[in-house]
Design a protein around this motif. Structure first.
Motif, PDB file in Angstrom:
ATOM      1  N   THR A 128       0.688  -1.081   0.047  1.00  9.79           N
ATOM      2  CA  THR A 128       0.052  -0.070  -0.046  1.00  9.79           C
ATOM      3  C   THR A 128       0.847   1.343  -0.042  1.00  9.79           C
ATOM      4  OG1 THR A 128      -0.243  -0.115   2.474  1.00  9.79           O
ATOM      5  CG2 THR A 128      -1.909  -1.149   1.250  1.00  9.79           C
ATOM      6  N   ARG A 145       2.169   7.260  -0.650  1.00 13.86           N
ATOM      7  CA  ARG A 145       0.915   6.563  -0.460  1.00 13.86           C
ATOM      8  C   ARG A 145      -0.084   6.746  -1.524  1.00 13.86           C
ATOM      9  NH1 ARG A 145       0.970   3.611   4.220  1.00 13.86           N
ATOM     10  NH2 ARG A 145      -1.272   3.298   4.303  1.00 13.86           N
ATOM     11  N   GLU A 147      -3.609   6.531  -3.754  1.00 17.36           N
ATOM     12  CA  GLU A 147      -4.939   6.344  -3.335  1.00 17.36           C
ATOM     13  C   GLU A 147      -5.506   5.013  -4.289  1.00 17.36           C
ATOM     14  OE1 GLU A 147      -8.384   6.127  -2.364  1.00 17.36           O
ATOM     15  OE2 GLU A 147      -7.559   8.003  -1.966  1.00 17.36           O
ATOM     16  N   ASP A 149      -8.516   3.549  -3.533  1.00 14.31           N
ATOM     17  CA  ASP A 149      -9.951   3.416  -4.161  1.00 14.31           C
ATOM     18  C   ASP A 149     -10.616   2.151  -3.936  1.00 14.31           C
ATOM     19  OD1 ASP A 149     -12.013   4.835  -5.017  1.00 14.31           O
ATOM     20  OD2 ASP A 149     -11.764   4.305  -6.995  1.00 14.31           O
ATOM     21  N   GLY A 188      -0.811  13.364  -7.241  1.00 15.49           N
ATOM     22  CA  GLY A 188      -1.617  12.445  -6.423  1.00 15.49           C
ATOM     23  C   GLY A 188      -2.664  12.086  -7.278  1.00 15.49           C
ATOM     24  N   THR A 190      -5.057  10.288 -10.226  1.00 16.80           N
ATOM     25  CA  THR A 190      -5.094   8.679 -10.646  1.00 16.80           C
ATOM     26  C   THR A 190      -6.112   8.606 -11.689  1.00 16.80           C
ATOM     27  OG1 THR A 190      -6.723   8.124  -8.975  1.00 16.80           O
ATOM     28  CG2 THR A 190      -4.505   7.474  -8.293  1.00 16.80           C
TER      29      THR A 190
END
Length: 782
Positions: A128, A145, A147, A149, A188, A190
C-alpha cells in the motif's frame, strides 16, 4: 514488471518446447531493413543464474555477481537508456550505462518503477506504500501512499515517463484481478484506464515516449488461462497521458497461422515485449497445446507455431521473423541481439553473429524512440496548395471539419438486430474524438434485448470497430449545416488540410491536400465528403499531381501538362460529387458506384493556401469512424476520413491519367518542322505527293487556338484548336485554308490532328473529315 524480462509467468511453465538452436542466418523470408540512426546507446543487459552484465556496444560496463540466495526481481531503464535500475531480492542497483558507475541501496523489492527522475518500489504482494529513491544516487526520499480507491493493495508498478502505471488488486484468488491505473506522483491524481479481468495476470510492461502516433504509449502482457494446461496471452496498450481506455489486441493473426487447431486445443503465448525504432511494439509469440499421456497425472505439451517475432503498429499484428528464437531485439544502427531457445545470447552486426553468453535467463534492452517520419515542409505545402474552382451549380460548399464535428451527434451502430445507433454524445468533442476518449461498450450479438455484456469490449473512437458488428462510430450532422461555408464575394473561405507522404528516398514524396465538404449531392447523396489530390515533389520542385476518386485507381498528370497559378496547380471540383480534375469538361464516371457524369467549371474560386491547416494537428485526427449519418443503402451513408496510418502510398503513383489533360505540354511549345509529309493516298491533293510541314504550338486550354500549320509545297495553312488530350497526346481541331502566298483551292478542308511524343521529337497525324487518311509526319525542332 520489466524484471520479468523474457519469463512468461506461472502459466508458462507448462508451455514445453524443444530446445533446438536456431539456424545460423536469417530466414529466407526476411527482407533487408535499412539501418536506423537512433540516439539511444546500443546497450543491453542480461542475467544468468550467477551474474548480471550491462554492455554498451561490445564493452562490458558493469558486472554484478549474484549470491547463492539472491535472485533478480525487476529491472527498468531510465528513458533513453542512459541508466538501468535493477532490483534483486536483497538490493537495489542503479548503473550509468556509459561509465558503469554504480549506486546501491538495500531493498527487498517485489517490483520497481522509474518515473520523473525517481525510483519507486513495492516490497510485497498487496503493498500500500511506495518507497522512493533518487534514480542516480539511490538516496532514500519520502515514501508515497497512492490512492487505492477500495483496492486491497498493489500487485505491480511500472514507469511511464513522468507517471506510474499501477495494477491495484480488486479481487484475490489463484489469479488476482486488478484495475489498471495511471498515477501522477506530483499531484496524486489517478486515472483508471481499464482492468485485467479476463486478460489475466499482467507482466512484462514497457513504455515509449514516442510510439506509432508520435506520442507516449505504455504496453503490457496479460497471461490468462482457463485451466492448468490452457492459456492465452494478450498485449494491451494505452496512452498514459489520456483517460481513453486500454486496448486489448487479439490473437486472430496467430489463429490464422494455425487454422486447423480446434478452439478447445487453442493456446497462445507471448513474451519479451519491447519498443522498436519504427514506433511499433515487438514481441515473441507462439501457439501450443497439451495432450494427456498414458500417466493420469501428466500431460505432454508441444508447440504448434514456433516462437516467432511479431510487431504491432497500433492497428494490426504482422510477423517479422519466423525463426524459432526466444527474442530478437534491435539496438539501433543496424545492430541487434538474439536469444536462442537454448539460452545462448548473440550479437548480430550485418552478417556477423557473435556469441555473448550462455545460460541467459533474461534480457533487457531500452525502448528505441520512434524514428521521426519525414513530415514535409509547411512552406512547401503552402507553396504548392491547389487553386480549386467550383462549378456554377454547386450548392454544397467546402466546410470546416472541426465545425462539422461540433455540429454532429456521435452515435454507435451495432448493426442488426439492435435497432437505431445508440447516442454516445449529443455533441461530439473533436479532442475526445481524436484521442479515443469517446467510447461505447459492445452489446450482445444476435440477442433481441441488446443488453450489455457483463465484461464488455469497450470501443474507442480512434480505433476501427472491426471486432464488433455494425458500422461502429457515426457522426450525424445537423441537417441545416449541410451547405458548408458559403462563398463570400465569390470566394470560398473554408480551410483545406495537408499531410506529407514520404517516398523511397528523402525529399521525394507527395503533399496530400484534403478537401472537406459537409454534403455530397450527386447520384449517391450522403453527409460528409472527403476528397484529395497530391502534389508529387522531388526536393523543392513539383513534378506531378496525383488525382484520386472513390473506387478509381489514382493516376498522375505531369506538372508541365497542368495549368498553374504561380506554383499552385489549378484543380476543378466536380459539381455535386466534388471529384477533382485537372481541367474543365464533362467526364463519365466508371467506378461502378457513382454512375453518371462529372461536370467541372471555372466559377467560384478557392485559394486553399489562404487557410491551410496541418492535418496531423487537427483535434479530431485519429477518429476512425464514419463521417456522416447512416442510410438504408450503404453508398448513401457516411464515409471514412483521414486518420493515422491510412495508406496514402497510392498517391505516389507514376501511372498516367488517361483522361484528357487541359493544356499543351510546356516542352511541346515552339516551332517544329517535317522534312517530308507521308500522304500515301494523296488525301489532301492528288497533285501534291511530296510536301513538307511547319507546325508552331503555343500554350492554351480547351477551345483555344494553340497553334498554326504551314505546308510548303502544298499551298495550305491551318489553324489548330485544342480539342482534347491525354498524357500521351493532344488532339487538335485543324481547319485548313489556301496559303495566301501560294494558294491551293483544294485546301478547303478540316479534320483532327494528333500530336504525340516520340524519341526523336513529336509525331504528327492528320485525319481529314471526309477524305482518306491519315496523313503523317515526324516533327523535329525548327
Amino acid at each position: 514488471m520489466r524484471g520479468l524480462g523474457l519469463i512468461m509467468g506461472a502459466a508458462a511453465v507448462v508451455m514445453a518446447a524443444s530446445c533446438t538452436a536456431p539456424p545460423p542466418g536469417p530466414s529466407a523470408k526476411d527482407e533487408p531493413v535499412p539501418a536506423r540512426q537512433v540516439d539511444v546507446p546500443p546497450v543491453v543487459a542480461y542475467a544468468t543464474p550467477t551474474e548480471v552484465r550491462v554492455l554498451n556496444g561490445t564493452k562490458t560496463v558493469m558486472e554484478l555477481d549474484l549470491t547463492a540466495d539472491e535472485s533478480v526481481a525487476d529491472a527498468e531503464w531510465v528513458p533513453g537508456g542512459t541508466r538501468l535500475v535493477l532490483a534483486t531480492s536483497t538490493r537495489l542497483v542503479s548503473v550509468d550505462t556509459a561509465t558503469g558507475e554504480t549506486a546501491t541501496a538495500p531493498c527487498q523489492c517485489a517490483g520497481i518503477a522509474v518515473a520523473g527522475g525517481k525510483v519507486y518500489s513495492i516490497d510485497e504482494y498487496s503493498a500500500t506504500e511506495l518507497a522512493a529513491y533518487d534514480v542516480a544516487t539511490l538516496r532514500p526520499l519520502d515514501a508515497v501512499r497512492p490512492e487505492l480507491d477500495g483496492a486491497r493493495g498493489l500487485l505491480a508498478i511500472d514507469g511511464a515517463g513522468e507517471r506510474l502505471v499501477m495494477f491495484r488488486i480488486t479481487e484475490d484468488g489463484a489469479r488476482p484481478l486488478t484495475d489498471v491505473v495511471v498515477f501522477e506522483p506530483g499531484t496524486g491524481k489517478t486515472t483508471t484506464v481499464g482492468n485485467t479481468g479476463y486478460i489475466g495476470t499482467p507482466f512484462g510492461g514497457e513504455y515509449t515516449s514516442r510510439g506509432w502516433r508520435d506520442g507516449p504509449v505504455y504496453a503490457y502482457l496479460g497471461n490468462g488461462s482457463t485451466g492448468a494446461q490452457t492459456g492465452t496471452a494478450s498485449v494491451v496498450w494505452f496512452d498514459p497521458t489520456s483517460p481513453a481506455p486500454q486496448v486489448v489486441t487479439t490473437d486472430r493473426e496467430l489463429r490464422a497461422e494455425s487454422a486447423d487447431v480446434p478452439d478447445e486445443a487453442w493456446n497462445s503465448g507471448r513474451e519479451g515485449l519491447w519498443w522498436a525504432a519504427d514506433g511499433t511494439i515487438r514481441t515473441t509469440a507462439w501457439t501450443w497445446k497439451c495432450e494427456a499421456t498414458t500417466s493420469l497425472s501428466s500431460r505432454r505439451c508441444t508447440d504448434l507455431l514456433p516462437h516467432q517475432q511479431w510487431r504491432h503498429d497500433g492497428v494490426d499484428w504482422t510477423r517479422t521473423d519466423d525463426r524459432d528464437l526466444t527474442s530478437v531485439r534491435e539496438l539501433g544502427n543496424g545492430t541487434s541481439v538474439e536469444l536462442s531457445r537454448d539460452k545462448q545470447l548473440f550479437r548480430v552486426d550485418g552478417d556477423t553473429r557473435t556469441p555473448i553468453a550462455t545460460e541467459v535467463a533474461r534480457v533487457w534492452t531500452p525502448a528505441l524512440p520512434a524514428e521521426p517520419v519525414e513530415q514535409g515542409k509547411p512552406e512547401l505545402a503552402e507553396r504548392f496548395a491547389p487553386e480549386v474552382w467550383l462549378h456554377k451549380d454547386e450548392k454544397n460548399f467546402p466546410a470546416d471539419a472541426t465545425e462539422f464535428v461540433r455540429r454532429s451527434t456521435l452515435r454507435f451502430d451495432h448493426g442488426a438486430p439492435c435497432g437505431d445507433p445508440k447516442v454516445v454524445a449529443e455533441r461530439a468533442d473533436p479532442v475526445k474524438l481524436g484521442r479515443g476518449e469517446h467510447t461505447h461498450p459492445a452489446l450482445r450479438r444476435n440477442q433481441r434485448d441488446c443488453s450489455e455484456l457483463d465484461n464488455p469490449v469497450v470501443f474507442r473512437s480512434d480505433l476501427a470497430a472491426k471486432d464488433g458488428a455494425g458500422k461502429g462510430f457515426v457522426l450525424d450532422l445537423d441537417d441545416d449545416a449541410r451547405d458548408g461555408n458559403k462563398p463570400a464575394d465569390g470566394v470560398v473561405t473554408a480551410p483545406a488540410y495537408w499531410e506529407y507522404v514520404p517516398g523511397e528516398r528523402p525529399g521525394v514524396g507527395a503533399y496530400v491536400y484534403w478537401f472537406f465538404y459537409s454534403y455530397n449531392d450527386f447520384n449517391n447523396d450522403h453527409e460528409a465528403d472527403w476528397e484529395r489530390v497530391a502534389v508529387q515533389v522531388d526536393g523543392d520542385r513539383a513534378v506531378a499531381v496525383a488525382y484520386s476518386k472513390h473506387k478509381v485507381p489514382a493516376c498522375q498528370v505531369t506538372w508541365e501538362r497542368l495549368d498553374t497559378e504561380g506554383d499552385h496547380p489549378v484543380t476543378f471540383s466536380a459539381n455535386g460529387s466534388h471529384a477533382s480534375y485537372a481541367f474543365v469538361g464533362e467526364f463519365s464516371r466508371t467506378d461502378g458506384q457513382q454512375l453518371g457524369t462529372d461536370k467541372t467549371g471555372k466559377h467560384t474560386r478557392w485559394s486553399t493556401w489562404t487557410d491551410l491547416r496541418a492535418l496531423r494537428d487537427q483535434p479530431w485526427y485519429g477518429y476512425r469512424g464514419l463521417w456522416g449519418d447512416l442510410a438504408m443503402i450503404s453508398y448513401n451513408s457516411g464515409i471514412l476520413g483521414p486518420y493515422p496510418k491510412r495508406d496514402m502510398s497510392a498517391l505516389l503513383t507514376t501511372a498516367q491519367c488517361t483522361e484528357q489533360v487541359g493544356r499543351v505540354p510546356t516542352d511541346w511549345v515552339g516551332a517544329w518542322k517535317a522534312a517530308r509529309v507521308q500522304d500515301p493516298m494523296a488525301a489532301q491533293d492528288p497533285r501534291a505527293k511530296d510536301y513538307t510541314a511547319e507546325i508552331t504550338l503555343k500554350q492554351g486550354q480547351f477551345g483555344e487556338q494553340v497553334g498554326t500549320a504551314t505546308y510548303p509545297g502544298l499551298g495550305c495553312v491551318g489553324t489548330l484548336t485544342l480539342e482534347r488530350g491525354s498524357q500521351e497526346a493532344i488532339v487538335l481541331r485543324e481547319t485548313r485554308e489556301p496559303d495566301p502566298t501560294s494558294p491551293n483551292e483544294l485546301c478547303r478542308t478540316a479534320g483532327y490532328t494528333t500530336i504525340s511524343e516520340t524519341p526523336a521529337g513529336l509525331g504528327y497525324s492528320f485525319t481529314p473529315d471526309r477524305r482518306p487518311g491519315p496523313i503523317t509526319a515526324d516533327l523535329t525542332r525548327n
